[in-house]
Design an enzyme around this catalytic site. Structure first.
Site, PDB file in Angstrom:
ATOM      1  N   SER A 228       5.526  -0.226  -6.486  1.00  0.00           N
ATOM      2  CA  SER A 228       5.444  -0.588  -7.825  1.00  0.00           C
ATOM      3  C   SER A 228       5.499   0.589  -8.699  1.00  0.00           C
ATOM      4  O   SER A 228       6.341   0.521  -9.806  1.00  0.00           O
ATOM      5  CB  SER A 228       4.331  -1.718  -8.400  1.00  0.00           C
ATOM      6  OG  SER A 228       3.278  -0.752  -8.104  1.00  0.00           O
TER       7      SER A 228
ATOM      8  N   ASP B  16      -0.899   6.613  -8.152  1.00  0.00           N
ATOM      9  CA  ASP B  16       0.281   6.236  -7.605  1.00  0.00           C
ATOM     10  C   ASP B  16       1.544   6.695  -8.627  1.00  0.00           C
ATOM     11  O   ASP B  16       2.599   7.269  -7.964  1.00  0.00           O
ATOM     12  CB  ASP B  16       0.169   4.780  -7.792  1.00  0.00           C
ATOM     13  CG  ASP B  16      -0.594   3.846  -6.666  1.00  0.00           C
ATOM     14  OD1 ASP B  16      -1.649   4.765  -6.380  1.00  0.00           O
ATOM     15  OD2 ASP B  16      -0.370   3.053  -6.377  1.00  0.00           O
TER      16      ASP B  16
ATOM     17  N   GLY C  69       0.840  -1.407  -0.040  1.00  0.00           N
ATOM     18  CA  GLY C  69       0.059  -0.055  -0.037  1.00  0.00           C
ATOM     19  C   GLY C  69       0.912   1.343   0.153  1.00  0.00           C
ATOM     20  O   GLY C  69       0.173   2.299   0.229  1.00  0.00           O
TER      21      GLY C  69
ATOM     22  N   ALA D 224       6.798   3.236  -7.791  1.00  0.00           N
ATOM     23  CA  ALA D 224       8.264   3.996  -7.260  1.00  0.00           C
ATOM     24  C   ALA D 224       9.185   3.355  -8.200  1.00  0.00           C
ATOM     25  O   ALA D 224      10.102   3.959  -8.635  1.00  0.00           O
ATOM     26  CB  ALA D 224       8.430   3.932  -5.881  1.00  0.00           C
TER      27      ALA D 224
HETATM   28  C1  MEV Z   1      -3.537   1.346  -5.243  1.00  0.00           C
HETATM   29  O1  MEV Z   1      -2.275   1.747  -4.878  1.00  0.00           O
HETATM   30  C2  MEV Z   1      -4.378   2.457  -5.337  1.00  0.00           C
HETATM   31  C3  MEV Z   1      -5.671   1.810  -6.020  1.00  0.00           C
HETATM   32  O2  MEV Z   1      -6.643   2.739  -6.030  1.00  0.00           O
HETATM   33  C4  MEV Z   1      -5.466   1.315  -7.541  1.00  0.00           C
HETATM   34  C5  MEV Z   1      -5.256   2.567  -8.412  1.00  0.00           C
HETATM   35  O3  MEV Z   1      -5.519   3.716  -7.929  1.00  0.00           O
HETATM   36  O4  MEV Z   1      -4.573   2.193  -9.272  1.00  0.00           O
HETATM   37  C6  MEV Z   1      -6.540   0.624  -5.394  1.00  0.00           C
END
Ligand code: MEV
Length: 327
Positions: A119, A163, A115, A121
């Protein structure tokens, strides 16, 4: 030989809902992935040293059809190799060098699949390092866009830009569909992170939310309500009103739990942080296991997390205003 690094992130608000066009606010943190790229005659050699993997080396000369010798959990390794393959393909494409060979070394402070945006980064840093090694310098925006294409491909279309944009740009960002921007004026936030030592499968978790959302109107409303929390949260960002922000974090966690992406250990850490005095706490990222983020100016949440069974590590994280950079 070029080394680049890029930060991981926590979601202050909005994961999962961002996949359906709601806004989200991820914040880069001072935990980085570093990728070194060296051009070689042909093929791709990858060495990875990661917190959750004892360290493994994958060596092969083919593309996606390489069958590396694996000493770690195969699905994690395959996912990692997929991200690196695609990142290298982006660098080869920008430099118009489809046959360029690479040796890639990945070192990361960011636990995999927990979380914290490991990936994204790795992909952001890999695109930067590999394209520089071929003599092309991309802007952080271009890297963010290419890194998104990589996540989109590897995660079967189940990815938002959040991300990758956050990791490329650094700081606090706001992402709503294709509209990605940095948020100015956000000072350091008192982030405390709890980590259960586990990982969630992002693709599976995103697919689960998608299914609920298609099946039940109230699940679709829940996703929409997360968007409302983000819009509300934007009005307190940039202030030090951590009580209001914490209340929104708590609400956001409850809605994510309703969508089925929390877990016993994430809930236990969220409650420990709150009882330890945090203004609020929530899971961060895809969920299923991994990390929670709490807001706490005191040492209470950190201490409580350290005594919580199932919490393997607890630490403070500073907002990282630097995105991708050459080391
Ligand atoms: C994953 O880090 C975040 C999610 O919202 C998926 C995404 O935004 O690509 C679950």
């Amino acid at each position: 030989m070029v080394t680049s690094s890029a930060p991981g992130k926590v979601y202050l608000f909005g994961e999962h809902a961002v996949v359906y066009g709601e806004p989200a606010v991820p914040c880069a943190i001072e935990k980085r992935a570093r990728v070194t790229a060296r051009e070689i005659d042909e093929g791709l050699r990858v060495h990875v040293d990661d917190l959750t993997l004892d360290g493994y080396t994958v060596e092969y000369t083919g593309e996606d059809d390489g069958h590396p010798d694996l000493e770690a959990d195969e699905s994690l390794v395959r996912a990692g190799v997929g991200y690196i393959n695609e990142a290298v393909a982006q660098a080869r494409a920008v430099a118009d060098r489809p046959d360029a060979g690479f040796e890639i070394v990945v070192e990361s402070d960011i636990p995999l699949g927990a979380g914290l945006g490991s990936s994204a980064a790795v992909v952001v840093a890999a695109i930067d390092a590999a394209s520089r090694e071929l003599g092309v310098e991309l802007t952080p925006e271009e890297i963010a866009d290419r890194a998104y294409q990589v996540e989109y491909a590897v995660q079967d279309g189940q990815a938002s830009r959040a991300d990758t944009f956050c990791s490329a740009m650094g700081g606090a960002v706001r992402v709503e569909g294709d509209d990605c921007r940095r948020i100015g004026g956000v000072g350091n936030l008192p982030f405390v992170i709890g980590y259960d030592g586990g990982a969630g499968d992002t693709g599976e978790l995103v697919a689960g939310v998608r299914q609920l959302r298609e099946e039940y109107d109230f699940a679709a409303d829940t996703v929409g309500a997360i968007g409302d929390i983000v819009r509300e949260g934007e009005s307190v960002l940039g202030t030090d009103d951590y009580d209001s922000m914490g209340e929104l974090l708590n609400f956001n966690h409850g809605l994510l739990a309703a969508l089925g992406v929390s877990s016993r250990s994430l809930d236990a850490m969220v409650w420990a942080a709150r009882e330890g005095g945090a203004a609020g706490a929530k899971l961060t990222g895809a969920g299923g296991g991994g990390c929670i983020v709490a807001l706490d100016e005191t040492d209470g949440a950190l201490t409580a997390l350290r005594y919580t069974p199932g919490c393997e590590d607890a630490f403070r994280a500073e907002l990282d205003t630097d995105g991708v950079r050459r080391e």
